[in-house]
Write a protein that holds these residues in place. Structure first.
Motif, mmCIF file in Angstrom:
data_model
loop_
_atom_site.group_PDB
_atom_site.id
_atom_site.type_symbol
_atom_site.label_atom_id
_atom_site.label_comp_id
_atom_site.label_asym_id
_atom_site.label_seq_id
_atom_site.Cartn_x
_atom_site.Cartn_y
_atom_site.Cartn_z
ATOM 1 N N LEU A 427 0.766 -1.235 -0.055
ATOM 2 C CA LEU A 427 0.001 0.289 0.002
ATOM 3 C C LEU A 427 0.853 1.428 0.068
ATOM 4 O O LEU A 427 0.492 2.238 -0.471
ATOM 5 C CB LEU A 427 -0.989 -0.109 1.264
ATOM 6 N N LYS A 428 2.188 1.173 0.446
ATOM 7 C CA LYS A 428 2.899 2.279 0.493
ATOM 8 C C LYS A 428 2.992 2.685 -0.948
ATOM 9 O O LYS A 428 3.434 4.099 -1.294
ATOM 10 C CB LYS A 428 4.333 1.902 1.051
ATOM 11 N N CYS A 429 3.079 1.928 -1.922
ATOM 12 C CA CYS A 429 3.350 2.337 -3.434
ATOM 13 C C CYS A 429 2.102 3.251 -3.859
ATOM 14 O O CYS A 429 2.492 3.917 -5.061
ATOM 15 C CB CYS A 429 3.181 1.128 -4.191
ATOM 16 N N GLU A 430 0.994 3.136 -3.242
ATOM 17 C CA GLU A 430 -0.076 3.876 -3.845
ATOM 18 C C GLU A 430 -0.146 5.522 -3.491
ATOM 19 O O GLU A 430 -0.917 6.254 -4.010
ATOM 20 C CB GLU A 430 -1.383 3.328 -3.254
ATOM 21 N N GLN A 431 0.862 5.969 -2.556
ATOM 22 C CA GLN A 431 0.802 7.022 -2.267
ATOM 23 C C GLN A 431 1.039 8.226 -3.195
ATOM 24 O O GLN A 431 0.892 9.347 -3.032
ATOM 25 C CB GLN A 431 1.667 7.460 -1.057
ATOM 26 N N ARG A 437 -4.819 7.344 -3.454
ATOM 27 C CA ARG A 437 -4.136 7.874 -2.383
ATOM 28 C C ARG A 437 -5.065 7.167 -1.052
ATOM 29 O O ARG A 437 -4.240 6.939 0.022
ATOM 30 C CB ARG A 437 -4.574 9.382 -1.969
ATOM 31 N N TYR A 440 -3.390 4.236 0.114
ATOM 32 C CA TYR A 440 -2.327 4.428 0.893
ATOM 33 C C TYR A 440 -2.659 4.681 2.395
ATOM 34 O O TYR A 440 -2.069 4.444 3.207
ATOM 35 C CB TYR A 440 -1.322 5.413 0.415
ATOM 36 N N TYR A 504 6.863 5.329 -6.125
ATOM 37 C CA TYR A 504 6.657 6.426 -5.125
ATOM 38 C C TYR A 504 8.089 6.922 -4.634
ATOM 39 O O TYR A 504 8.291 7.946 -4.214
ATOM 40 C CB TYR A 504 5.791 5.791 -4.095
#
Length: 648
Positions: A427-431, A437, A440, A504
């Motif tokens: 989920l960090k990748c979605e920021q 967003r 994230y 990201y």
């Protein structure tokens, strides 16, 4: 006390009923409907949870008022079917006992009868009725309702209202939008009748007015009636906002609340149900404009989940009530969190359409971020375990976090180890992608919950068998996730290549011309994001289909966005990467250069089985969850994590 969101928290009186706040739960279809079209126990529990969560009104959806001309397998309410009235009474009581007002939506699908049937063969055997003879875009014949049928439909609305009031419902919502029957009569696009039910605006409104009068006659002068309408149909040939205002003015003397939605089933599913690619509150302007022209309270809806936005809507007079549908599946306690000022703990809807995709697929409900949805009858509270255990969770992604939280709620001592410096996993990748967003932020919310439940979090910690044995745990939950697949092709290690998981962290490496290699869900969404930033994007996929891993509701809007922004190349296999792009081989064996000064790899994930296998004998009880079992999606990760925690 001073409320953080005083306008959202303020009661409102409609008719002779006072609603405890301005946050209403919109109608979302039932989860189990038996062969007689009677709601089952899962349906009762499905609606009850939103009442427990603090919504002021909870609306059951959709009650088919005239089954003879609307063959959809949806809810029916009558005295002839054994158990029908009692089942609805139990549903109303389950909502009311938590302080919410039980409401029920009256509906007729018209020419879209059978829309939600899973059995498509049976759907094809239905007669489709509408205002006029015609043919639907899918080729299905539509037969015009006779005046006798219209009169019978109107009478049935009144009969259903009598029974709904007897069952304990405190408000009735009459559905007149989204291309269902009343909207079909109102709309000049669908209504081509030449009798008193067609032609002029007054004639096209006649059926709706007759229905509202029948409902009012049945329930009495002070019982709340709500009219749900599309403020604009938002397609060429349909009515616009100017006519939407006329519709609202025409119905206001018969109703207590005007519920302004948007769009049509035929042309605007993603207008009515805004996707992650649309701004939150995209349809509020319709309600705001209509409110200027009517004296009755107005409700608005459409991807609303942010308390500050909703507070401003009420405070500024754009609307008197905000409705939420998917937001209250993601977090049924959202209203309660708003009232108590704990809005920082809200779990937000991702607008991923998992909830809507599940219904036509399996005739159930499921929510990506809430494992209770559709399964509320199995219990909505985590019970404390009879014996406290020591639980070690390895992996701080979504599955591991959910398992840790649930284990801690069971009363166990929980340790969560994560090898990197941050929790959240993939989920960090979605920021870095604006429209994702909230995915994230889901990771941040889960981390906050874990800390609230006193989970001991150990970042920068790699776990091997010796580590686990040294901790002497009772249960080990392995949630070590997956790793990106890196194809073995020349140039894959070049400076112009970025793995989608690392985008990201390496945004600056991506130039103004990009080849995204891999056309699954992750690749498609990344390609759209890059194109929206103004980059020239080529999407390369070796299969003949893009995003087969997207659900059946999300995929159509995803493909619309791809068609709008991205140049695609299917059945292309990447064989070499250089500074000018990706050299590909097409289905005929020809070599073709797909140009781009940057390349993003999004060819999939592989489970981290080596780590899993090394830990299988490290504790008495070992459970594997999430992507380390099989790369999948957030829905499955949340569900597996929750149940692993329950089993602790």
């Amino acid at each position: 006390m001073n409320r953080k969101y005083p306008h959202l928290s303020q009661p409102i009186t409609l008719g002779n009923v006072t609603f405890r706040n301005r946050m209403f739960a919109s109608p979302i279809g039932a989860t189990d409907i038996n062969a007689d079209c009677v709601p089952g126990e899962r349906t009762r529990a499905f609606y009850e949870l939103r009442a427990k969560g603090g919504a002021a009104a909870v609306t059951m959806s959709e009650l088919v008022v005239h089954p003879d001309t609307d063959g959809s397998h949806m809810l029916h309410l009558d005295l002839e079917t054994v158990g029908s009235l009692s089942s609805f009474t139990f549903c109303a009581d389950s909502i009311a006992r938590h302080g919410a007002v039980p409401s029920i939506e009256f509906s007729h699908s018209g020419q879209y009868a059978g829309t939600y049937m899973a059995d498509k063969n049976k759907k094809q055997s239905l007669t489709q009725y509408g205002p006029s003879d015609g043919v639907r875009p899918d080729g299905r014949k539509v037969s015009a309702l006779t005046k006798e049928q219209i009169g019978d439909i109107v009478a049935h609305y009144g009969q259903a209202a009598t029974l709904a009031k007897r069952a304990g419902f405190g408000m009735i919502m009459v559905h007149g939008g989204h291309t269902w029957l009343l909207n079909q009569f109102i709309s000049p696009y669908f209504n081509h009748r030449t009798d008193e039910y067609g032609g002029s605006f007054e004639n096209r409104m006649r059926l709706t007015i007759e229905v509202l009068q029948a409902v009012r006659d049945a329930v009495g002068p002070n019982f709340p009636i709500e009219f749900r309408m599309s403020g604009s149909e938002l397609f060429e040939g349909g009515y616009d906002l100017e006519e939407g205002i006329k519709i609202a003015k025409a119905v206001e003397e018969y109703v207590d609340l005007i519920h302004v939605s948007a769009g049509s089933y035929q042309f605007g599913f993603f207008t009515t149900h805004p996707s992650m690619f649309s701004p939150h509150g995209v349809n509020v302007y319709l309600a705001a404009e209509i409110k200027k022209h009517v004296s009755k309270p107005v409700a608005t809806i459409g991807a609303l989940n942010d308390p500050e936005m909703m507070e401003e809507i009420i405070a500024s007079g754009k609307a008197d009530v905000v409705y939420m549908g998917r937001a209250l599946l993601a977090d049924p306690y959202l209203p309660q969190k708003v009232i108590t000022g704990n809005d920082d703990k809200i779990v937000k809807c991702l607008r991923c359409f998992a909830c809507m995709a599940e219904r036509p697929t399996t005739q159930t409900r499921r929510c990506t971020v809430n494992p209770l949805i559709g399964r509320e009858i199995e219990g909505t509270e985590v019970t404390v375990a009879p014996r406290k255990k020591k639980v070690l969770v390895v992996g701080g992604g979504v599955a591991g976090l959910k398992a840790a939280i649930t284990s801690a709620q069971r009363g166990h001592q929980v340790i969560l180890c994560e090898k990197s410096s941050q929790l959240g996993g993939i989920l960090k990748c979605e920021q870095a992608i604006d429209f994702k967003r909230e995915m994230y932020e889901l990771g941040l919310s889960l981390e906050a919950q874990a800390r609230d439940w006193n989970v001991e979090i150990r970042c920068n910690t790699e776990v091997d068998e010796a580590y686990v044995l040294n901790e002497k745990v009772d249960m080990l939950i392995i949630a070590v996730g997956s790793s990106p697949i890196v194809p073995r092709i020349e140039g894959v290690d070049g400076e112009n290549v970025v793995i989608v998981n690392n985008y990201y962290l390496e945004k600056e490496k991506v130039g103004d011309s990009v080849v995204v290699l891999g056309g699954g869900l992750a690749g498609c969404e990344c390609a759209i994001h890059l194109a929206q930033e103004g980059k020239k994007v080529h999407l390369v996929e070796m299969r003949d289909t893009l995003a087969p891993d997207a659900n059946i509701r999300h995929r159509p809007i995803l493909m619309q966005m791809i068609d709008k922004y991205v140049e695609t190349h299917t059945e292309y296999q990447g064989i070499k990467i250089n500074e000018d792009g990706v050299l590909c081989k097409d289905s005929d064996g020809n070599e073709i250069l797909v140009p781009g000064n940057s390349v993003v790899l999004a060819v999939g994930q592989k489970p981290n089985r080596d780590i899993v296998n090394s830990l299988l004998n490290a504790a008495p009880i070992v459970r594997e969850i999430g992507d380390c079992v099989r790369p999948s999606n957030i829905t499955n990760a949340i569900y597996q994590g929750y149940h692993a925690g329950l089993d602790a």
